[in-house]
Scaffold this active site. Structure first.
Site, short mmCIF file in Angstrom:
data_model
loop_
_atom_site.label_atom_id
_atom_site.label_comp_id
_atom_site.label_asym_id
_atom_site.label_seq_id
_atom_site.Cartn_x
_atom_site.Cartn_y
_atom_site.Cartn_z
N PHE A 134 -44.46 50.72 43.63
CA PHE A 134 -45.37 50.71 42.47
C PHE A 134 -44.56 50.44 41.22
O PHE A 134 -43.62 51.17 40.90
CB PHE A 134 -46.10 52.05 42.33
CG PHE A 134 -47.10 52.05 41.21
CD1 PHE A 134 -48.43 51.70 41.44
CD2 PHE A 134 -46.73 52.38 39.91
CE1 PHE A 134 -49.35 51.68 40.40
CE2 PHE A 134 -47.65 52.37 38.87
CZ PHE A 134 -48.96 52.02 39.11
N ASP A 219 -36.17 50.81 39.44
CA ASP A 219 -37.28 51.32 38.64
C ASP A 219 -37.20 52.85 38.70
O ASP A 219 -37.61 53.48 39.67
CB ASP A 219 -38.60 50.80 39.23
CG ASP A 219 -39.81 51.38 38.52
OD1 ASP A 219 -39.68 52.38 37.81
OD2 ASP A 219 -40.92 50.84 38.72
N LYS A 248 -42.07 57.32 31.40
CA LYS A 248 -42.56 58.68 31.64
C LYS A 248 -41.76 59.74 30.89
O LYS A 248 -41.95 59.91 29.69
CB LYS A 248 -42.60 58.95 33.14
CG LYS A 248 -43.66 58.09 33.85
CD LYS A 248 -43.85 58.53 35.27
CE LYS A 248 -44.86 57.66 36.01
NZ LYS A 248 -46.24 57.99 35.70
N1 PLP Z 1 -42.99 52.33 37.81
C1 PLP Z 1 -43.13 53.51 38.42
C2 PLP Z 1 -42.16 53.91 39.48
C3 PLP Z 1 -44.19 54.36 38.08
O1 PLP Z 1 -44.34 55.52 38.72
C4 PLP Z 1 -45.09 53.94 37.07
C5 PLP Z 1 -46.24 54.79 36.71
O2 PLP Z 1 -46.70 55.62 37.45
C6 PLP Z 1 -44.88 52.71 36.44
C7 PLP Z 1 -43.82 51.94 36.84
C8 PLP Z 1 -45.80 52.23 35.37
O3 PLP Z 1 -45.58 52.93 34.20
P1 PLP Z 1 -46.72 52.94 33.05
O4 PLP Z 1 -47.92 53.59 33.65
O5 PLP Z 1 -46.10 53.72 31.93
O6 PLP Z 1 -46.96 51.52 32.71
#
Ligand code: PLP
Length: 392
Positions: A134, A219, A248
């Site tokens: 994700f 990520d 986050k």
């Molecule tokens: N990458 C990861 C691993 C995430 O858990 C999330 C959100 O849950 C995102 C990217 C996306 O972040 P945002 O919701 O701040 O765009």
């Protein structure tokens, strides 16, 4: 058509939400409009790393708001420079680009990799990503994600993403071609249900990407900023990626994310990347306060210890109720329920005053504040115990 007189009618519905309106938060507790209190093990989706409205964050916000809120990303500001310096010192990477959301940070990482491929790898642009991964909800980050439910959505997808199963190094090697520019993954797949890349796999990926002259992008939007008991999850594996994204927890609750890289790969030319609110002093001042607090060795040791405690309490709860085991690291944990009762438990728990999330039907996810106390962990287990007893 919704009933226009409903208080929710003017909001575009993007998910099913309980009819509770939250008005206040302190530490691990949230209160709704009726004054009811909830023990919060969701914390803004692993965002409020120091709990709701911690004094440290309020002080940083107030002090910065009184000085300077925004001066345009076309100019330097002091907290932006300070946070970039702090992240460089703590991560071993050299430079940061600040954004407002994790998806935007990942979008930046994808653009950076493509730019680097065009300059240094004969126009290579493909990125190998993980099934069930994700990376966000922009078109490119949805395309990079491996969420099966998204496969048919918003076609045509952004091309250039090749998916492989997690923890299968051979699959990555087999997928590398002259078009490949990078491998991108989460150290722990949080949204998929808390499935970790093993340390050996991450070390294998680091060696493989170096051997093939391609980039390793981590990520760390969910795993970074202390969540796993280290400031960055890659530290467990003893590696350093070429690119890392944070989000986050970085803002402790305010919208702040970042894309970090090394000098050798920081190849954006003027105009390639930008954004009105990116690196604004109000958010980056909060980021500095968060990083200074979370990176203290005693704080990280405490996260690891509380994580072990939560994991052991969850494991014995699981055993008592004939469930599977506990997954994850630090304070990003999931309990395998052994059957598809996650959404029902999450709903009953909320009715009993506890917020937890079921990222998949057979699991519950726990992502409390990093400074959650053992008493709060015990209180959470007691509510779950009562809910499970009732549902049985
Ligand atoms: N990458 C990861 C691993 C995430 O858990 C999330 C959100 O849950 C995102 C990217 C996306 O972040 P945002 O919701 O701040 O765009």
């Amino acid at each position: 058509m919704p009933d226009a007189s409903s208080p929710y009618a003017a909001l575009i519905e993007i998910t099913s939400r309980p009819e509770t309106v939250f008005v206040e938060g302190r530490g691990s507790w949230l209160s709704d409009a009726s004054g009811r209190r909830y023990l919060d093990f969701v914390q803004g989706w692993a965002v409020n790393c120091l709990g709701h409205s911690p004094p440290l964050l309020l002080d940083a916000l107030k002090a910065q708001a009184e000085k300077l809120i925004n001066c345009s990303p076309a100019y330097y500001n002091e907290p932006m420079l300070r946070l970039a310096r702090l992240l460089a010192e703590k991560s071993g990477l050299d430079q940061s680009f600040f954004t407002n959301s994790g998806a935007e940070a990942n979008e930046g990482a994808i653009k950076l990799a493509r730019k680097w491929g065009s300059l240094h790898r004969g126009g290579a642009y493909e990125i190998i990503t993980m099934e069930h991964g994700f990376h966000g909800r922009t078109l490119a980050t949805m395309s990079a994600s491996g969420k099966p439910q998204w496969e048919a959505l918003f076609e045509p997808k952004v091309p250039g993403f090749v998916k492989v199963p997690l923890n299968d190094l051979g699959a990555v090697e087999a997928a590398i071609t002259e078009k490949t520019v990078a491998v991108m993954l989460e150290p722990i797949q949080g949204e998929a249900g808390v499935f970790a890349a093993t340390d050996a796999y991450l070390r294998g990926l680091r060696a493989l990407t170096e051997r093939h002259g391609i980039l390793l992008i981590l990520d760390e939007i969910q795993t970074g900023v202390g969540r796993t008991g280290r400031l960055f999850a890659y530290e467990h594996a003893g590696i350093l990626p070429d690119v890392m994204t944070l989000g986050k927890g970085l803002g402790g609750g305010v919208p702040l994310a970042a894309m970090l890289t090394r000098y050798q790969t920081a190849c954006f030319a003027h105009g390639d990347q930008g954004g009105t609110f990116n690196g604004n002093p109000l958010m980056t001042a909060v980021g500095c306060a968060v990083i200074e607090a979370v990176s203290m060795p005693e704080f990280l040791a405490q996260v690891a210890a509380t994580g072990d405690y939560l994991a052991s309490r969850l494991a014995s709860l699981g055993e008592r109720h004939g469930m599977g085991g506990v997954r994850g690291r630090g304070l990003l944990l999931a309990l395998d329920l052994g059957r598809e009762i996650g959404p029902r438990i999450a709903e009953s728990a909320r009715e009993a005053g506890l917020l937890v999330n079921a990222p998949r039907p057979d699991s519950l996810r726990f992502m409390p504040a990093l400074n959650v106390s053992r008493e709060e962990v015990d209180a959470m287990i007691a509510i779950l115990e009562e809910v499970l007893g009732r549902l049985a």
